[in-house]
Each structure stands twice: as C-alpha cells, then as structure tokens.
Motif scaffolding. Structure first.
Motif, short mmCIF file in Angstrom:
data_model
loop_
_atom_site.label_atom_id
_atom_site.label_comp_id
_atom_site.label_asym_id
_atom_site.label_seq_id
_atom_site.Cartn_x
_atom_site.Cartn_y
_atom_site.Cartn_z
N ASP A 370 36.43 -34.51 -12.28
CA ASP A 370 37.32 -34.06 -11.20
C ASP A 370 38.35 -33.06 -11.72
O ASP A 370 38.68 -32.09 -11.03
CB ASP A 370 38.03 -35.27 -10.57
CG ASP A 370 37.10 -36.10 -9.70
OD1 ASP A 370 36.01 -35.59 -9.35
OD2 ASP A 370 37.45 -37.24 -9.39
N ASN A 371 38.88 -33.30 -12.90
CA ASN A 371 39.84 -32.37 -13.49
C ASN A 371 39.16 -31.09 -13.96
O ASN A 371 39.62 -29.98 -13.70
CB ASN A 371 40.56 -33.01 -14.67
CG ASN A 371 41.65 -33.96 -14.25
OD1 ASN A 371 42.09 -33.97 -13.11
ND2 ASN A 371 42.10 -34.79 -15.18
N LEU A 372 38.04 -31.23 -14.67
CA LEU A 372 37.39 -30.08 -15.29
C LEU A 372 36.86 -29.09 -14.26
O LEU A 372 36.88 -27.87 -14.49
CB LEU A 372 36.24 -30.55 -16.18
CG LEU A 372 36.63 -31.26 -17.47
CD1 LEU A 372 35.43 -31.99 -18.06
CD2 LEU A 372 37.18 -30.26 -18.49
N TYR A 373 36.37 -29.61 -13.14
CA TYR A 373 35.72 -28.76 -12.15
C TYR A 373 36.60 -28.54 -10.91
O TYR A 373 36.10 -28.15 -9.86
CB TYR A 373 34.38 -29.36 -11.74
CG TYR A 373 33.36 -29.39 -12.86
CD1 TYR A 373 32.45 -28.35 -13.02
CD2 TYR A 373 33.32 -30.45 -13.77
CE1 TYR A 373 31.51 -28.36 -14.05
CE2 TYR A 373 32.40 -30.47 -14.81
CZ TYR A 373 31.49 -29.43 -14.94
OH TYR A 373 30.58 -29.44 -15.97
N VAL A 374 37.87 -28.77 -11.04
CA VAL A 374 38.77 -28.60 -9.91
C VAL A 374 38.85 -27.13 -9.51
O VAL A 374 38.70 -26.23 -10.35
CB VAL A 374 40.19 -29.14 -10.24
CG1 VAL A 374 40.90 -28.24 -11.25
CG2 VAL A 374 41.02 -29.30 -8.99
N ASP A 375 39.04 -26.89 -8.22
CA ASP A 375 39.28 -25.53 -7.73
C ASP A 375 40.74 -25.19 -8.01
O ASP A 375 41.64 -25.59 -7.29
CB ASP A 375 38.98 -25.47 -6.22
CG ASP A 375 39.16 -24.07 -5.64
OD1 ASP A 375 39.64 -23.17 -6.36
OD2 ASP A 375 38.85 -23.89 -4.45
N ILE A 376 40.97 -24.44 -9.09
CA ILE A 376 42.33 -24.11 -9.50
C ILE A 376 43.05 -23.30 -8.43
O ILE A 376 44.25 -23.47 -8.21
CB ILE A 376 42.31 -23.35 -10.84
CG1 ILE A 376 41.73 -24.24 -11.94
CG2 ILE A 376 43.71 -22.88 -11.24
CD1 ILE A 376 41.48 -23.52 -13.27
N ASP A 377 42.30 -22.46 -7.72
CA ASP A 377 42.91 -21.64 -6.67
C ASP A 377 43.50 -22.48 -5.55
O ASP A 377 44.41 -22.03 -4.84
CB ASP A 377 41.88 -20.67 -6.08
CG ASP A 377 41.56 -19.52 -7.00
OD1 ASP A 377 42.41 -19.19 -7.85
OD2 ASP A 377 40.46 -18.95 -6.89
N SER A 378 42.98 -23.70 -5.37
CA SER A 378 43.46 -24.55 -4.29
C SER A 378 44.71 -25.34 -4.66
O SER A 378 45.33 -25.97 -3.80
CB SER A 378 42.35 -25.53 -3.87
OG SER A 378 42.14 -26.52 -4.87
N LEU A 379 45.07 -25.30 -5.95
CA LEU A 379 46.23 -26.06 -6.42
C LEU A 379 47.51 -25.28 -6.20
O LEU A 379 47.52 -24.05 -6.14
CB LEU A 379 46.08 -26.38 -7.91
CG LEU A 379 44.83 -27.14 -8.34
CD1 LEU A 379 44.81 -27.29 -9.86
CD2 LEU A 379 44.75 -28.49 -7.65
N SER A 380 48.60 -26.01 -6.10
CA SER A 380 49.91 -25.36 -6.06
C SER A 380 50.17 -24.66 -7.39
O SER A 380 49.88 -25.23 -8.45
CB SER A 380 51.00 -26.40 -5.80
OG SER A 380 52.28 -25.84 -6.04
#
Length: 415
Positions: A370-380
């Motif tokens: 979940d951490n490794l493949y997270v959509d970074i663009d969707s994070l604050s």
C-alpha cells in the motif's frame, strides 16, 4: 578440464581474484578512461576531495553548487562522475555552468564508509566555498543517491552546532530518504560466495550499505531486519533535527508518482546459473507472504542447493522508483569468467526497484505494498518531508541524469 568435472574452489578463487570485483552501484560498471575536463581548483578534504569548475564567465567561485557522490565501493573517480553526469542522456554539469553556476563535485576516499564520517568532507567543502566565493551568493548543496543523505546530515549537523552554512537550497537526486532495497536473494548470494571472493559480501556489509538499506542480512542464512548501523544512523539524524531547517528542501525521484510499478512481478526467476559450477542457483524476485522462496544457492559445492526464504516482506522489486540492474551485473560478471570454469548465467529479470519513489520524495516507508504503490499525486503535499519534489514521467535507472529532472532542479536554484 572436461565439462563433467567442476573446477576446484582454488581455481574459482583465483579466477574471481583476477576478474573485476563483483559490486553493485549506480554509474559506470567499468572505470571510465576518457578524462574529465581539468578542474579550476582541487580541494583536499577530510576523507575526500572536491573538484571545482567555475561557471561560464566567472573568474572565481561565484554561485556555488555543491554535489556529493553516491554509494559504491572504493574511492570516487572524477572521470567516472563527469562521464555519468555530463556525457550520457543530458549534460547536467555543462548546463549548470552555462547558467553561471560553479560546480563543486565532492568525492569520498571510500564511498562505502559511514555516512556520518563522510559528512566531514561535505562540511569542509561548504566552509571553504563560503570562505572563498566572490560576493555573497548563497549556496546550493545536495547530492546523488547516498550523496543526498550525506549532505542532508552534514547541513543539519552544522545547524545543530550553530555553524552558518549559508545554504539557500538543498537538493537530493533519487536519494533513499526512507531506505534503499537490494533483494534479500542477492544479499544472500553475496554472503554465500564470500569464501570464494568476499568483495560482494564486503560491500553489502559495509557501513554505508547497512545505513542505506531498509532490510539487511549479514550472513546468507540470516532473516532480514533493520541493521543496527541503520538504527544508529537514523538516531544520529534525529539528534540533529532530521533535516536542515534553513535551506529550502527539494528532491527528485527516478520513479513515477502515480503508483505504476516497473513491471517486475513477485516470485519470478531473476537470475539463473546455467554452467556446471552454478547449476541449481536461482534467485527470485521478492514475494509477499510467509516463508516465500527467494533463492536457491549453489556455487561449486555439490548439490542440493541451499534454500533462502523470507516472511513479511512486500513485493518491493516491482515498486515504482529508480531501478538498479543488480541481477544483470551478477550474470555479466559470471559470464565474463573463462567458460571452462562453468559460471555461465542468465538474468531473465535484469533490474529491480532500488530507491522506491516514496523513499526518494520522503512520503512513505517501504513496509507494505500500500505504501510502495501509493498514488503520490493523490497525497497532500504536506505528507512529504521535502518542500517540493518532482517524480519522473517513467520508472528509469537509479540516478539517471535526464533533462526532465535536471531542468526542474535548475529552474529552482537560488538567484
């Protein structure tokens, strides 16, 4: 020697001693023979050297950009660094100098030495740049891969000691702020062949490797864990505030931001021994779950191969991020040995994620898919410990020097 008769351990040891050392790292695999341009100045440093190149139109040090070398074994090489940073996909050093920036390349006498020790070289380079520049332009300080961590610690330590580093911008280039990854399969292989040649094992057990790697093993049969040296390094970072607070903090990743992996699937054979001396050796990409087979180890010794299994690790080899062709390097080194030694090998999967994108932009740890493949663009944006960052438009080689990432950095340099 017939094909049916395997070589002796002594024959193998002699061949491995005569061959180039089997070690991993970004940059050239073989030493570069084309000379770098003559530096404007060369500074001897504690535990290192700085090579100084004035920017175009500058008669002295005017607008300094200090860039520290990354991890490998042995001393930094100016020829290797210049070739990698300026003669590949994009001429980064030339572009900096064309913008009137002075480039100061900081190399280390031993790149695998402790990050905490090599920070002395960076601190000395910063102080000399401050003391000798013409005018009062503030510095840019950073580095590639491990160099980003060395400079991060050095600047934070200077602030904790009330030393004015006069740095306006800190830059990291695919630096493993949350840890780097060498597959346990490869680490186990390195230690398994230690009695034949210790170079690979020595590199994996070096201080810097243990500080950088998210998970480490010291012996082939060990279970992966956080190295004591990494724990001590993270504690030392925390004691100086984790990050420098005065400069603006920016970084780039050689992996994508949208969570798309690099195509490497878990549990697939990545390295296979084909010759008589390594027949039965097979390294697999990391699989999540309990008691997952990651390696069958057999080198010269009689069968059966020794098994290596892991539990509780994510499918990290395929994670978005900067890749390292570690399996390919291993196969190529073996294939370069005399054929009669029986080391013919193949690397059906040449590369793995080395610095996951979430690590390079300091947003998540590496302990779950979940951490490794997270959509970074969707994070604050506040989730990153950096003030600003840029991810590559594709997953590419670790610290690959691209126009996309380099121009983004240069557009943010202080005036």
């Amino acid at each position: 020697m017939s094909e049916e008769k395997p070589p002796s351990e002594e024959q193998v040891r002699e061949a491995l001693r005569a061959a180039p050392p089997l070690t991993l790292g970004s940059g050239p695999v073989e030493p570069v023979t084309t000379a770098a341009p003559e530096p404007s100045e060369v500074w001897p440093l504690p535990l290192g050297t700085a090579w100084v190149y004035y920017g175009e139109g500058n008669s002295g040090l005017t607008r300094p950009v200090i860039l520290a070398d990354g991890f490998n074994s042995g001393p930094s090489s100016l020829n290797d660094s210049w070739d990698y940073l300026d003669r590949r996909d994009y001429a980064f050093l030339t572009a900096l100098r064309q913008r009137g920036r002075d480039v100061i390349l900081v190399g280390f006498n031993e790149r695998s030495a402790s990050i905490l020790d090599n920070a002395d070289a960076v601190e000395a380079a910063v102080m000399r740049a401050v003391a000798t520049r013409l005018g009062d332009a503030r510095l840019t300080v950073g580095g590639f891969s491990m160099g980003g961590l060395v400079t991060r610690y050095a600047l934070a330590r200077m602030e904790s000691r009330r030393i004015d580093h006069q740095t306006a911008l800190y830059v990291s280039y695919d630096s493993p702020h949350r840890g780097a990854w060498i597959p346990i399969a490869l680490q186990s292989f390195a230690h398994y062949i230690r009695k034949l040649n210790s170079a690979f094992s020595d590199q994996m057990n070096s201080p810097a490797a243990q500080q950088l790697l998210w998970q480490h093993i010291a012996e082939w049969q060990d279970q992966p864990a956080t190295s004591k040296l990494r724990t001590e390094f993270l504690s030392a970072l925390q004691q100086v505030g984790d990050w420098p607070r005065i400069p603006r903090l920016i970084g780039v990743a050689n992996g994508v931001a949208d969570g798309t992996g690099n195509g490497v699937r878990p549990g697939e054979p990545a390295f296979e021994g084909k010759g008589l001396s390594v027949l039965g050796s097979k390294l697999f990409t990391q699989s999540p779950g309990d008691r997952q087979l990651v390696a069958n180890l057999r080198v010269v010794t009689p069968p059966p191969a020794k098994e290596v299994r892991t539990s509780g690790l994510p499918g990290i080899d395929g994670a978005p991020g900067g890749t390292l062709n570690s399996f390919e390097i291993l196969a190529n080194r073996f294939n370069a040995l005399p054929p009669l030694l029986g080391f013919r090998s193949a690397a059906p999967i040449p590369s793995h994620s080395f610095v996951p994108a979430v690590s390079a932009v300091a947003v998540r740890d590496l302990d779950s898919d979940d951490n490794l493949y997270v959509d970074i663009d969707s994070l604050s944006p506040e989730e990153s410990e950096l003030d600003d960052f840029r991810c590559a438009s594709r997953n590419e080689g670790h610290t690959r020097i691209t126009e996309e990432l380099c121009t983004w950095i240069m557009d943010r340099l202080p005036y």
